[in-house]
Scaffold this motif. Structure first.
Motif, PDB file in Angstrom:
ATOM      1  N   GLU A 136       0.719  -1.115  -0.028  1.00 20.53           N
ATOM      2  CA  GLU A 136      -0.027  -0.062   0.012  1.00 20.53           C
ATOM      3  C   GLU A 136       0.973   1.318  -0.083  1.00 20.53           C
ATOM      4  O   GLU A 136       0.294   2.201  -0.644  1.00 20.53           O
ATOM      5  CB  GLU A 136      -1.076  -0.126   1.379  1.00 20.53           C
ATOM      6  N   VAL A 137       1.899   1.239   0.586  1.00 21.72           N
ATOM      7  CA  VAL A 137       2.853   2.577   0.907  1.00 21.72           C
ATOM      8  C   VAL A 137       4.011   2.620  -0.325  1.00 21.72           C
ATOM      9  O   VAL A 137       4.804   3.484  -0.124  1.00 21.72           O
ATOM     10  CB  VAL A 137       3.181   2.458   2.364  1.00 21.72           C
ATOM     11  N   ASN A 138       4.068   1.364  -0.826  1.00 17.84           N
ATOM     12  CA  ASN A 138       5.097   1.500  -1.835  1.00 17.84           C
ATOM     13  C   ASN A 138       5.359   2.823  -2.606  1.00 17.84           C
ATOM     14  O   ASN A 138       6.628   3.183  -2.825  1.00 17.84           O
ATOM     15  CB  ASN A 138       5.136   0.226  -2.737  1.00 17.84           C
ATOM     16  N   ASN A 139       4.005   2.920  -3.568  1.00 18.36           N
ATOM     17  CA  ASN A 139       4.299   4.081  -4.568  1.00 18.36           C
ATOM     18  C   ASN A 139       4.642   5.344  -3.563  1.00 18.36           C
ATOM     19  O   ASN A 139       4.967   6.230  -4.291  1.00 18.36           O
ATOM     20  CB  ASN A 139       2.990   4.298  -5.100  1.00 18.36           C
ATOM     21  N   ASP A 140       4.117   5.706  -2.380  1.00 19.40           N
ATOM     22  CA  ASP A 140       4.464   6.791  -1.664  1.00 19.40           C
ATOM     23  C   ASP A 140       5.944   6.883  -1.445  1.00 19.40           C
ATOM     24  O   ASP A 140       6.601   7.924  -1.561  1.00 19.40           O
ATOM     25  CB  ASP A 140       3.569   6.692  -0.351  1.00 19.40           C
ATOM     26  N   PHE A 141       6.563   5.775  -0.925  1.00 16.50           N
ATOM     27  CA  PHE A 141       7.924   5.718  -0.488  1.00 16.50           C
ATOM     28  C   PHE A 141       8.949   5.930  -1.825  1.00 16.50           C
ATOM     29  O   PHE A 141       9.774   6.802  -1.931  1.00 16.50           O
ATOM     30  CB  PHE A 141       8.519   4.476   0.104  1.00 16.50           C
ATOM     31  N   VAL A 142       8.385   5.660  -2.972  1.00 13.91           N
ATOM     32  CA  VAL A 142       8.944   5.679  -4.321  1.00 13.91           C
ATOM     33  C   VAL A 142       9.274   7.152  -4.684  1.00 13.91           C
ATOM     34  O   VAL A 142      10.166   7.986  -5.248  1.00 13.91           O
ATOM     35  CB  VAL A 142       8.570   4.658  -5.330  1.00 13.91           C
ATOM     36  N   LYS A 143       7.652   7.675  -4.523  1.00 13.64           N
ATOM     37  CA  LYS A 143       7.588   9.284  -4.712  1.00 13.64           C
ATOM     38  C   LYS A 143       8.461  10.156  -3.919  1.00 13.64           C
ATOM     39  O   LYS A 143       9.497  10.992  -4.389  1.00 13.64           O
ATOM     40  CB  LYS A 143       6.139   9.643  -4.581  1.00 13.64           C
ATOM     41  N   ILE A 144       8.706  10.050  -2.557  1.00 20.06           N
ATOM     42  CA  ILE A 144       9.483  10.679  -1.901  1.00 20.06           C
ATOM     43  C   ILE A 144      11.058  10.608  -2.198  1.00 20.06           C
ATOM     44  O   ILE A 144      11.656  11.698  -2.244  1.00 20.06           O
ATOM     45  CB  ILE A 144       9.310  10.267  -0.433  1.00 20.06           C
ATOM     46  N   ILE A 145      11.363   9.344  -2.460  1.00 21.68           N
ATOM     47  CA  ILE A 145      12.746   8.904  -2.815  1.00 21.68           C
ATOM     48  C   ILE A 145      13.175   9.582  -3.920  1.00 21.68           C
ATOM     49  O   ILE A 145      14.293  10.217  -4.195  1.00 21.68           O
ATOM     50  CB  ILE A 145      13.020   7.323  -2.662  1.00 21.68           C
ATOM     51  N   ASP A 146      12.183   9.629  -5.128  1.00 23.22           N
ATOM     52  CA  ASP A 146      12.609  10.016  -6.207  1.00 23.22           C
ATOM     53  C   ASP A 146      12.618  11.652  -6.402  1.00 23.22           C
ATOM     54  O   ASP A 146      13.336  12.170  -6.963  1.00 23.22           O
ATOM     55  CB  ASP A 146      11.447   9.546  -7.452  1.00 23.22           C
ATOM     56  N   LYS A 147      11.472  12.229  -5.775  1.00 25.04           N
ATOM     57  CA  LYS A 147      11.343  13.471  -5.782  1.00 25.04           C
ATOM     58  C   LYS A 147      12.406  14.442  -4.589  1.00 25.04           C
ATOM     59  O   LYS A 147      13.001  15.443  -5.116  1.00 25.04           O
ATOM     60  CB  LYS A 147      10.035  14.408  -5.335  1.00 25.04           C
ATOM     61  N   TYR A 148      12.801  13.727  -3.653  1.00 26.30           N
ATOM     62  CA  TYR A 148      13.746  14.223  -2.633  1.00 26.30           C
ATOM     63  C   TYR A 148      14.898  13.628  -2.678  1.00 26.30           C
ATOM     64  O   TYR A 148      15.667  13.540  -1.578  1.00 26.30           O
ATOM     65  CB  TYR A 148      13.145  14.511  -1.344  1.00 26.30           C
ATOM     66  N   SER A 149      15.524  12.891  -3.616  1.00 30.83           N
ATOM     67  CA  SER A 149      16.646  11.973  -3.440  1.00 30.83           C
ATOM     68  C   SER A 149      17.931  12.982  -3.289  1.00 30.83           C
ATOM     69  O   SER A 149      18.887  12.108  -2.501  1.00 30.83           O
ATOM     70  CB  SER A 149      16.878  11.548  -4.857  1.00 30.83           C
ATOM     71  N   GLY A 150      17.966  14.040  -3.373  1.00 33.20           N
ATOM     72  CA  GLY A 150      19.230  14.965  -2.938  1.00 33.20           C
ATOM     73  C   GLY A 150      18.956  15.600  -1.540  1.00 33.20           C
ATOM     74  O   GLY A 150      19.869  16.311  -1.037  1.00 33.20           O
ATOM     75  N   ASN A 151      17.902  15.251  -0.994  1.00 36.01           N
ATOM     76  CA  ASN A 151      17.590  15.863   0.507  1.00 36.01           C
ATOM     77  C   ASN A 151      17.744  14.737   1.373  1.00 36.01           C
ATOM     78  O   ASN A 151      17.649  13.493   1.172  1.00 36.01           O
ATOM     79  CB  ASN A 151      16.212  16.295   0.496  1.00 36.01           C
ATOM     80  N   ARG A 152      18.148  15.146   2.723  1.00 34.18           N
ATOM     81  CA  ARG A 152      18.249  14.239   3.854  1.00 34.18           C
ATOM     82  C   ARG A 152      16.945  13.346   3.932  1.00 34.18           C
ATOM     83  O   ARG A 152      16.832  12.251   4.193  1.00 34.18           O
ATOM     84  CB  ARG A 152      18.756  15.146   5.024  1.00 34.18           C
ATOM     85  N   GLY A 153      16.125  14.108   4.152  1.00 30.33           N
ATOM     86  CA  GLY A 153      14.769  13.587   4.226  1.00 30.33           C
ATOM     87  C   GLY A 153      14.468  12.373   3.213  1.00 30.33           C
ATOM     88  O   GLY A 153      14.053  11.253   3.663  1.00 30.33           O
ATOM     89  N   GLY A 154      14.699  12.627   2.187  1.00 32.91           N
ATOM     90  CA  GLY A 154      14.503  11.539   1.026  1.00 32.91           C
ATOM     91  C   GLY A 154      15.575  10.347   1.080  1.00 32.91           C
ATOM     92  O   GLY A 154      15.008   9.267   1.032  1.00 32.91           O
TER      93      GLY A 154
END
Length: 226
Positions: A90-108
């Protein structure tokens, strides 16, 4: 007659061997029965999330941490309701979006570690390993997070029945200058070496806990097995 193999899940469910330092960690262990180390890691990462929100002033960084917190809360609700496998999907896509969009940030980048933890709980060890390896590149200079990632890799490879690779990553923690998770890594090495039939290396690992970590939670067990 072949000796019955004891799974890591069964090992980590032994109540006499795994006790936590705080009530919060006990609560996490009650739900995260697959591994003890990730309970510790999750507490630390959650703390980093909250400190990150207040520390970073940039909007994108704050958004990354806020989305990660929201996704983690959603995952916890889903896991309680449907179990780790379904919650992971269920959360797979949400994590992928965070990691992709904020890959250069510490949060990502921290989202990648959290997603790896969730992946291994859902049985996706290959996915977890890929995430941990990337996270290791991200946090190679962060001693605490590096040890959490190395521990995750050790557990993931043990889950795949690749004891040699598991030993490799737990040994890396032991050789790190930072002591965080080092006693746990030694305990895991003692456990894995014993399963591999290497009694001497197993005893040596337990002896190091006894000699170097007088306050370790694993001390009493290490004394018995050294």
């Amino acid at each position: 007659m072949a000796k019955k193999k004891v799974t890591r899940k069964e090992l980590l469910n032994e109540p006499d061997e795994f006790i936590t330092f705080s009530a919060k960690l006990l609560k996490i262990m009650a739900t995260y029965k697959v591994q003890l180390s990730y309970g510790v890691g999750l507490l630390i990462l959650i703390g980093i999330i909250y400190s990150g929100i207040s520390y970073f002033s940039y909007r994108s960084e704050s958004l990354a941490f806020a989305l990660l917190e929201k996704t983690m809360k959603n995952y916890e609700i889903l896991r309680e309701k449907s179990g780790p496998e379904k919650a992971f999907k269920e959360v797979n896509n949400d994590f992928v979006k965070i990691i992709d969009k904020y890959s250069g940030n510490r949060g990502g980048k921290i989202a990648r570690i959290e997603f790896a933890n969730i992946s291994i709980n859902a049985g996706d060890t290959d996915g977890a390993i890929a995430l941990y390896r990337k996270a290791l590149e991200d946090f190679n200079d962060d001693k605490t997070l590096k040890n959490i990632i190395l521990s995750g890799l050790g557990y993931a490879y043990e889950e795949k029945n690749d004891s040699k690779s598991a030993v490799k990553y737990f040994e890396m923690i032991v050789t790190e200058p930072d002591t965080f998770l080092k006693d746990e890594a030694l305990f895991n090495l003692g456990r894995i070496y014993a399963a591999m039939g290497n009694k001497k290396m197993s005893r040596d690992a337990y002896k190091k806990i006894v000699s170097e970590f007088a306050d370790s939670f694993y001390l009493s067990i290490a004394k018995e097995r050294s």
